[in-house]
Write a protein that holds these residues in place. Structure first.
Motif, PDB file in Angstrom:
ATOM      1  N   ARG A   9       0.839  -1.239   0.039  1.00 50.36           N
ATOM      2  CA  ARG A   9       0.163   0.137  -0.056  1.00 50.36           C
ATOM      3  C   ARG A   9       0.936   1.148  -0.092  1.00 50.36           C
ATOM      4  NH1 ARG A   9      -5.206  -1.068   4.068  1.00 50.36           N
ATOM      5  NH2 ARG A   9      -5.751  -2.893   3.138  1.00 50.36           N
ATOM      6  N   TYR A  10       2.096   1.308   0.728  1.00 45.13           N
ATOM      7  CA  TYR A  10       3.016   2.428   0.834  1.00 45.13           C
ATOM      8  C   TYR A  10       3.456   2.566  -0.716  1.00 45.13           C
ATOM      9  CZ  TYR A  10       6.791   5.371   1.707  1.00 45.13           C
ATOM     10  OH  TYR A  10       7.826   6.218   1.654  1.00 45.13           O
ATOM     11  N   GLY A  11       3.847   1.416  -1.403  1.00 45.03           N
ATOM     12  CA  GLY A  11       4.583   1.569  -2.618  1.00 45.03           C
ATOM     13  C   GLY A  11       3.369   2.149  -3.748  1.00 45.03           C
ATOM     14  N   LEU A  12       2.417   1.612  -3.443  1.00 43.43           N
ATOM     15  CA  LEU A  12       1.243   2.279  -4.514  1.00 43.43           C
ATOM     16  C   LEU A  12       0.997   3.633  -4.234  1.00 43.43           C
ATOM     17  CD1 LEU A  12      -1.452  -0.463  -4.574  1.00 43.43           C
ATOM     18  CD2 LEU A  12       0.049   0.193  -6.368  1.00 43.43           C
ATOM     19  N   LYS A  13       0.872   4.129  -2.942  1.00 37.32           N
ATOM     20  CA  LYS A  13       0.724   5.620  -2.585  1.00 37.32           C
ATOM     21  C   LYS A  13       2.264   6.369  -3.274  1.00 37.32           C
ATOM     22  CE  LYS A  13      -0.085   8.602   1.362  1.00 37.32           C
ATOM     23  NZ  LYS A  13      -0.263   8.860   2.710  1.00 37.32           N
ATOM     24  N   ARG A  14       3.169   5.983  -3.020  1.00 35.85           N
ATOM     25  CA  ARG A  14       4.452   6.566  -3.307  1.00 35.85           C
ATOM     26  C   ARG A  14       4.245   6.679  -5.012  1.00 35.85           C
ATOM     27  NH1 ARG A  14       7.800   9.904  -1.820  1.00 35.85           N
ATOM     28  NH2 ARG A  14       9.545   8.908  -2.700  1.00 35.85           N
ATOM     29  N   GLN A  15       3.966   5.644  -5.779  1.00 35.56           N
ATOM     30  CA  GLN A  15       3.861   5.910  -6.969  1.00 35.56           C
ATOM     31  C   GLN A  15       2.801   6.770  -7.517  1.00 35.56           C
ATOM     32  OE1 GLN A  15       2.841   1.727  -8.780  1.00 35.56           O
ATOM     33  NE2 GLN A  15       4.010   2.423 -10.732  1.00 35.56           N
ATOM     34  N   GLN A  16       1.886   6.766  -6.950  1.00 32.60           N
ATOM     35  CA  GLN A  16       0.813   7.585  -7.242  1.00 32.60           C
ATOM     36  C   GLN A  16       1.273   9.297  -7.072  1.00 32.60           C
ATOM     37  OE1 GLN A  16      -2.618   6.645  -4.722  1.00 32.60           O
ATOM     38  NE2 GLN A  16      -3.006   4.716  -6.078  1.00 32.60           N
ATOM     39  N   GLN A  17       2.076   9.382  -5.894  1.00 29.48           N
ATOM     40  CA  GLN A  17       2.624  10.725  -5.459  1.00 29.48           C
ATOM     41  C   GLN A  17       3.659  11.113  -6.891  1.00 29.48           C
ATOM     42  OE1 GLN A  17       3.968  10.077  -1.656  1.00 29.48           O
ATOM     43  NE2 GLN A  17       2.347  10.545  -0.916  1.00 29.48           N
ATOM     44  N   LYS A  18       4.351  10.142  -7.051  1.00 32.39           N
ATOM     45  CA  LYS A  18       5.365  10.356  -8.154  1.00 32.39           C
ATOM     46  C   LYS A  18       4.713  10.658  -9.594  1.00 32.39           C
ATOM     47  CE  LYS A  18       9.219   7.599  -6.280  1.00 32.39           C
ATOM     48  NZ  LYS A  18      10.399   6.514  -6.539  1.00 32.39           N
TER      49      LYS A  18
END
Length: 385
Positions: free
Chosen positions: A356-365
Motif C-alpha cells: 500500500r505504501y508503494g502504491l501511494k508513493r507511485q501515485q505521488q510520483k
C-alpha cells in the motif's frame, strides 16, 4: 532554449530502483521485527525473560555444531519450499507436498534397500525414483483439475490423507518392511545399501549434508527456468492470467499438469536428506510436517529462490536453537512454533503495508511528474507568446 539534461532520466531511474530495493527489503525485515516483539511479549507474560531466550538461541547459533545443524535443516526446508513455490508461481496451491514426499521417500527407501549398485549409479537412481514417484502422485491432482474441474486445494488435501493410508498399507512386514521387525515395536524398511549413502562434509560441528549442493542446484534451476526459458514465461503468464495466456497461444491445461508434476518431483527430494544421510531407512518415525513447513517458508520467501533461502535459514535457526530453550533455561519449546506462525502472519501484514505504501508513493510520483510537465508546458507557452 535550454537543452535537456541527459543525466536526468538515468538519475530518476536510479532513485526508483533504489526505492524498489528498499521496499523489497522492508517487508521481510518488518515481519521479523514484528514477530520478535510479539514473541518477546509472550515470553514476558509467561514469566520468562525474553532476553535470556534470545541469548540462548544466538549463543547456540554461533557454535560450529549449531551452524551445521542449521544448514542441514535449511537444506531440507529449502527443498520443501521450492516444491510449494513452483506451484504457487503457476497460481496452483499444491497443499499435497506432505503426502508426495512421504510416498516418494518410502519407494526410494525400498529401492535403496533392494539394490546395491555402484554409488554413481545407485544415488542418481534413487533421486530419479523419488522424483518420479512424487511427480506421478502430484499429477493426479493436476489431471483432476484439468479434466474434472476439481480444485487442486481439495484434491491435494485428500491425497495427503490417501498417502498416509498408502504408507500404512505398504509399510508392513513382508511388503516394504522386512518380516523381522526393527528395534522395539517400530516398523521400518530395511536399511538402504552402503552405496546409497550420500556424501557429507566432515566439520568441527559434525557432518554437513552434501544435499546442500543439491538444494543450491535446485535453486539455480528454479531461477533459470522461470526467467530464462519459454516454459518459465508461459508458467508466469498463466499464473497471472489464464485468459491472457490462452490468447497468446499457451496451452493452459498442459501447463497445469506439467506444473503439478514438476512440483511433485521437487517434493520427492524432500525426504532424501533424512533418508540418505541420517536415518537410512523409512519408518513410522520418519520426519513429518515438512510439506506444510515448506509452504510457510515459500510464503516468507515470496516464492523467490533467494528469498526462500533466507526464509529456510530463518526457520532452521528457530527450530535448531529453539530446541535448546527447554534444556538451558526451562523455556517452553512451544514458543518455537508460535514464533514460526507469528512470522507467517506478520509477513502477510508487512507485505500488505509495504504494498500500500508503494502504491501511494507511485501515485505521488506520477502526480508530481504530471504537475511538472504541466508547469513546463505552461512556461513554454508563456515564453513563446
Amino acid at each position: 532554449m535550454t537543452s535537456p539534461n541527459p543525466t536526468a532520466v538515468p538519475a530518476r531511474a536510479k532513485r526508483f530502483d533504489g526505492e524498489k530495493i528498499v521496499l523489497a527489503l522492508a517487508a521481510p525485515v518488518l515481519a521479523v521485527l514484528l514477530s520478535v516483539v510479539i514473541c518477546s511479549v509472550l515470553l514476558a507474560t509467561s514469566g520468562k525473560n525474553p532476553f535470556d531466550a534470545w541469548n540462548v538461541m544466538i549463543t547456540y547459533a554461533t557454535k560450529s555444531d549449531g551452524q551445521v545443524a542449521i544448514l542441514n535443516r535449511s537444506t531440507t526446508y529449502y527443498l520443501a519450499a521450492a516444491a510449494a513455490a513452483f506451484g504457487f508461481r503457476m497460481n496452483l496451491f499444491n497443499i499435497g507436498v506432505e503426502g508426495q514426499y512421504k510416498v516418494a521417500a518410502l519407494f526410494a527407501a525400498f529401492v535403496g534397500s533392494k539394490l546395491d549398485l555402484p554409488s554413481f549409479i545407485q544415488i542418481p537412481l534413487l533421486l530419479i525414483t523419488a522424483m518420479l514417484v512424487g511427480g506421478l502422485y502430484a499429477s493426479i491432482a493436476g489431471l483432476l483439475k484439468v479434466f474434472r474441474g476439481v480444485s487442486e486445494v481439495i484434491s491435494t488435501i485428500m491425497l495427503n490423507a490417501i498417502a498416509v493410508a498408502i504408507v500404512g498399507l505398504l509399510l508392513v512386514p513382508g511388503i516394504f518392511a522386512p518380516d523381522k521387525k526393527g528395534t522395539g515395536n517400530a516398523i521400518q524398511t530395511a536399511p538402504v545399501s552402503e552405496s546409497s549413502h550420500f556424501f557429507a562434509i566432515n566439520t568441527d560441528g559434525g557432518p554437513l549434508y552434501g544435499f546442500l549442493f543439491i538444494a543450491i542446484l535446485v535453486g539455480v534451476a528454479f531461477q533459470f527456468t522461470l526467467t530464462r526459458t519459454r516454459f518459465g514465461f508461459d508458467l508466469r503468464a498463466t499464473g497471472r492470467s489464464e485468459t491472457a495466456a490462452t490468447a497468446s497461444g499457451v496451452n493452459v491445461k498442459r501447463m497445469v499438469v506439467i506444473s503439478m508434476v514438476v512440483s511433485g518431483a521437487l517434493a520427492g527430494l524432500i525426504g532424501l536428506p533424512e533418508l540418505l544421510q541420517n536415518s537410512y531407512n523409512f519408518g513410522q518415525s520418519f520426519q513429518g510436517g515438512l510439506g506444510f513447513l515448506g509452504i510457510s517458508v515459500a510464503l516468507l520467501g515470496r516464492n523467490s529462490p533467494i528469498g526462500m533461502a533466507f526464509a529456510a535459514v530463518l526457520f532452521a535457526f528457530l527450530d535448531s536453537t529453539g530446541a535448546q530453550l527447554p534444556l538451558q533455561g526451562g523455556f517452553p519449546f512451544e514458543i518455537v512454533p508460535v514464533m514460526q506462525g507469528t512470522i507467517v502472519i506478520c509477513v502477510v501484514v508487512a507485505y500488505e503495508l509495504v504494498r500500500r505504501y508503494g502504491l501511494k508513493r507511485q501515485q505521488q510520483k506520477v502526480g508530481a511528474e504530471l504537475a511538472a510537465q504541466a508547469a513546463a508546458a505552461a512556461e513554454k507557452k508563456e515564453v513563446s507568446a
